[in-house]
Structures are given as structure tokens and as C-alpha cells.
Design a protein around this motif. Sequence first.
Motif, PDB file in Angstrom:
ATOM      1  N   VAL A  49      66.784   3.676   1.050  1.00  0.00           N
ATOM      2  CA  VAL A  49      66.105   3.365   2.387  1.00  0.00           C
ATOM      3  C   VAL A  49      66.753   3.773   3.513  1.00  0.00           C
ATOM      4  O   VAL A  49      67.886   2.974   3.685  1.00  0.00           O
ATOM      5  CB  VAL A  49      65.497   1.888   2.458  1.00  0.00           C
ATOM      6  CG1 VAL A  49      64.584   1.563   3.534  1.00  0.00           C
ATOM      7  CG2 VAL A  49      64.934   1.564   0.955  1.00  0.00           C
ATOM      8  N   LYS A  57      65.645   3.769   6.898  1.00  0.00           N
ATOM      9  CA  LYS A  57      64.901   3.729   8.060  1.00  0.00           C
ATOM     10  C   LYS A  57      65.853   3.180   9.232  1.00  0.00           C
ATOM     11  O   LYS A  57      66.898   2.772   8.829  1.00  0.00           O
ATOM     12  CB  LYS A  57      64.006   2.431   7.701  1.00  0.00           C
ATOM     13  CG  LYS A  57      64.202   0.925   7.181  1.00  0.00           C
ATOM     14  CD  LYS A  57      63.236   0.248   6.709  1.00  0.00           C
ATOM     15  CE  LYS A  57      63.901  -0.743   6.210  1.00  0.00           C
ATOM     16  NZ  LYS A  57      62.972  -1.808   5.512  1.00  0.00           N
ATOM     17  N   ARG A  89      63.472   0.757  -4.271  1.00  0.00           N
ATOM     18  CA  ARG A  89      63.787   0.980  -2.853  1.00  0.00           C
ATOM     19  C   ARG A  89      65.094   0.206  -2.505  1.00  0.00           C
ATOM     20  O   ARG A  89      65.226  -0.968  -2.168  1.00  0.00           O
ATOM     21  CB  ARG A  89      62.833   0.296  -1.962  1.00  0.00           C
ATOM     22  CG  ARG A  89      61.298   0.889  -2.571  1.00  0.00           C
ATOM     23  CD  ARG A  89      59.841   0.177  -1.416  1.00  0.00           C
ATOM     24  NE  ARG A  89      60.126  -1.107  -1.467  1.00  0.00           N
ATOM     25  CZ  ARG A  89      59.475  -1.818  -2.081  1.00  0.00           C
ATOM     26  NH1 ARG A  89      58.714  -1.413  -3.219  1.00  0.00           N
ATOM     27  NH2 ARG A  89      59.366  -3.239  -1.960  1.00  0.00           N
ATOM     28  N   ASN A 137      63.463  -4.273  -3.641  1.00  0.00           N
ATOM     29  CA  ASN A 137      64.400  -3.892  -2.647  1.00  0.00           C
ATOM     30  C   ASN A 137      65.945  -4.140  -3.158  1.00  0.00           C
ATOM     31  O   ASN A 137      66.001  -4.340  -4.285  1.00  0.00           O
ATOM     32  CB  ASN A 137      64.032  -4.859  -1.675  1.00  0.00           C
ATOM     33  CG  ASN A 137      64.015  -6.339  -1.681  1.00  0.00           C
ATOM     34  OD1 ASN A 137      64.399  -6.823  -2.876  1.00  0.00           O
ATOM     35  ND2 ASN A 137      63.663  -7.243  -0.843  1.00  0.00           N
ATOM     36  N   ARG A 187      52.345  -9.563   5.074  1.00  0.00           N
ATOM     37  CA  ARG A 187      52.681  -8.533   6.211  1.00  0.00           C
ATOM     38  C   ARG A 187      51.424  -7.392   6.188  1.00  0.00           C
ATOM     39  O   ARG A 187      50.597  -7.369   7.091  1.00  0.00           O
ATOM     40  CB  ARG A 187      54.019  -8.029   6.023  1.00  0.00           C
ATOM     41  CG  ARG A 187      54.543  -7.068   7.028  1.00  0.00           C
ATOM     42  CD  ARG A 187      55.880  -6.845   7.178  1.00  0.00           C
ATOM     43  NE  ARG A 187      56.325  -6.122   5.944  1.00  0.00           N
ATOM     44  CZ  ARG A 187      57.680  -5.989   5.782  1.00  0.00           C
ATOM     45  NH1 ARG A 187      58.758  -6.248   6.509  1.00  0.00           N
ATOM     46  NH2 ARG A 187      57.917  -5.414   4.404  1.00  0.00           N
TER      47      ARG A 187
HETATM   48  C1  LIG Z   1      63.229  -2.151   4.408  1.00  0.00           C
HETATM   49  C2  LIG Z   1      62.576  -2.208   3.240  1.00  0.00           C
HETATM   50  C3  LIG Z   1      63.168  -2.236   1.844  1.00  0.00           C
HETATM   51  C4  LIG Z   1      64.665  -2.272   1.828  1.00  0.00           C
HETATM   52  O1  LIG Z   1      65.089  -3.557   1.763  1.00  0.00           O
HETATM   53  P1  LIG Z   1      66.885  -3.985   1.849  1.00  0.00           P
HETATM   54  O2  LIG Z   1      66.805  -5.377   1.645  1.00  0.00           O
HETATM   55  O3  LIG Z   1      67.448  -3.212   2.795  1.00  0.00           O
HETATM   56  O4  LIG Z   1      67.194  -3.352   0.386  1.00  0.00           O
HETATM   57  C5  LIG Z   1      62.543  -2.280   0.770  1.00  0.00           C
HETATM   58  N1  LIG Z   1      60.843  -2.247   0.921  1.00  0.00           N
HETATM   59  C6  LIG Z   1      60.518  -2.278   1.982  1.00  0.00           C
HETATM   60  C7  LIG Z   1      58.779  -2.651   1.953  1.00  0.00           C
HETATM   61  C8  LIG Z   1      61.071  -2.361   3.339  1.00  0.00           C
HETATM   62  O5  LIG Z   1      60.425  -2.596   4.425  1.00  0.00           O
END
Ligand SMILES: *Cc1c(COP(=O)(O)O)cnc(C)c1O
Length: 373
Positions: A38, A40, A223, A207, A140
Motif C-alpha cells: 500500500v 497511497k 494489503r 491490512n 465507510r
Molecule cells: C490504507 C489501507 C490499508 C493499509 O492499512 P495499513 O494499516 O497501513 O496496513 C489497507 N486497506 C485499505 C482499504 C486501506 O485504506
Amino acid sequence: MVVANYRPTKAIIHTQAIQENVANERKRLPKETELFAVVKANGYGHGAVETAKAALRGGATGFCVAALDEGIELREAGLTEPILVLSIVEPMYSELALSYDLAVTVGTQEGLEEISKVMAHSEVEGLLKIHLKADTGMGRIGFLSSEEMNEAIQTMERSKKLLWEGLFTHFSTADQSDDTYWQHQLERFTEILQGLPKKPRYIHTSNSATALWHDAGIGNMVRYGVAMYGLNPSGNVLEAPYPLKPALELVSSLIQVKKLPKGEGIGYGETYITPEAEWIGTVPIGYADGWLRKMQGFHLLVQGEPCEIVGRVCMDQLMIRLPKEYSIGTKVTLIGANNGKSITMQEVADHLETIHYEVACTLSARVPRNYEK
Ligand SMILES: *Cc1c(COP(=O)(O)O)cnc(C)c1O
């Protein structure tokens, strides 16, 4: 904003640390599970393209971004791996997404129908990849039930320009020790999954926190975000299963050093008055660099010595109290190690009463990112 390259204030990004954090996570995942890095928000302030390349070396197989522009940045840098835009892209940009081969997230039937309409007239070759988002308790974006999703699946099947590539959800409490709500979200996702007639190529729920403390949830893709930068998603409440190596150092140097007599005011509003004769150093970093005014009272390291930030942090400069005279040009560390002492991003976040995610993202574009192995 221009990058202030001709100033000693710099973020040094250790790309090797990013690579190792990814490789360490990679080792724990089943072989067939993919790891999307990730990147972003400019790679959480670390620089998206360099972070993405380091992640690839560590074994990442794709990327996630939040905005369409961020995906385009990666493509223009020559990255060819799968990229998913995690936030909703307005339907009018669907063709643009396809032209850069960026997969988009869809959270409502209305949104999908708009995309389908726009794409029906598209002459861009190929299929726009869609990941359906399930809202299992984050509140969300996302579909709330498998009934809603079944309709979306049919819409995609009817379209000649859309491909259903993914299904995912996002956990809101994966970084907490109490996993009750995490389990509840997992159950809702499992129910949704069971209510669907088929499965797309990617199913993903994880995540960083879910990867570290919940065996990456369910699915075949992770992710992986904040942990890649060497930051513990729980803010050190939970121990990571492998050492996370912080990738970012923030440094500057003293640009003026002077001895002030007792009773001198420092900074705007003279909020600090020297209680006795003191050595005061000036450092060229301020709130325009993302080093916020609330950092007053925190410290920086000069030759391993913690030196308090005295007086208000200015837009471009701040002042610190030195234990003795140092020469101009002496290195100052705001985040990272200096002569055996260190300041972590977590400590900065604690002082600001926030999370390290926010500290990393707040570092402004004026601060150059210098990449080191
Ligand atoms: C930002 C985000 C992540 C990454 O989250 P981390 O806590 O940084 O690992 C994963 N999935 C989604 C949908 C996100 O918006």
C-alpha cells in the motif's frame, strides 16, 4: 510546493528496511497469497515510487493506492504490476482508469451502473477491473449484503467492458488486543462470501494489523501498508511477530548557535524566556515542513543529547536549548538514531497525541526524500 534541496533538512528513506519488512511478511504468508504494497499518500510520506520498487524487491506482487492519480504516478514510473485504487473513483474517470490498467473499487450498485454506462461507450481496449467492497462494520464504503452484491455481479456480467476481479473488506480493530469486533466483521464477510454464486480472482481482508496478528484473515491477497515502513500498526500495544525496521529518518543541522543571557524571549509570543544564560540553536524546519507547532516542548538529538524545542515552532525554523556550544552545521536528528540515542515516529506521535500514520503523512513536500539502501 518546491522541494527545498538546498537546505540541510532531509528525510532519509532506507529502502532496504522497506524491502526487508516486506520480505519478512512474505515469509509468513502461504506461497499462493499475494502481497500488495500500500503506497497511497506518497507511500505514507516515504515516496510512492521508490517505496513501490523496494517492496517489489521484497516480494510484493502488486500495489494499492487511494487516488486514481496515485495509480497513474506508478504507471508513469514504469511499474507494470496490478494496481488497485482503494477509494471510490468517480464514474466519469472510469475510462482513464482502464487506460492505465488500474483496478477500481466499487461500493454501491448505483456507482457500478454509472461506471457500466460510461464504459459502454468506451473505445479504450480491455476490461476495467472491479473490486467489490463489502462494508462489514467500518461504516465507510461498501455493500452491506450478498443480495446487493449479487445484483452487482450480474451488472458486471452483462457489461462487455467490466471484469469482476476482486472482493474485499476492511477491519477497523485489527490492531487491538480484544478481537471481538474483528471476529464479528470476519463473520459478516464470511456470510457475504457464502451468499455469492462464484468467486473473483482476488479475495482480500488483510491490512498490516490483520497480517501481523490475525494470520492475514481470509483470502489470497494482503494489503500491506504501515508495517512495510517499519511502523507497528498498534502503536506498540501489540508486539509484532518480526522486528519492523523503521525506514524514515528526519535530519537537519544547526544553522545558528548563540549564547543568550538570562531573561531573553525565544520565538513568537515569547512563550519561553531563558531562565539563565543558555546556548540556543536554530534548526531550519518548521510547521510548513510538517513539524507542527505542537512539537514545542519535545526534543531533538544533537550528538546523542536530547535538546528541548523552546519557544514556538515557526513556519520554517525552530529553536532548541543546547547543553553547550556546538558548531554551526552540527547534525540534528528529529526522527531516527543519533550517537546511540534515538527518537521514533511513535514518540513524535505520542507527543502530538496522534498516530504515527499521521506524522508520516504530515511531512510536507518541501522536505526532500533522499533514498539510501
Ligand atoms: C490504507 C489501507 C490499508 C493499509 O492499512 P495499513 O494499516 O497501513 O496496513 C489497507 N486497506 C485499505 C482499504 C486501506 O485504506
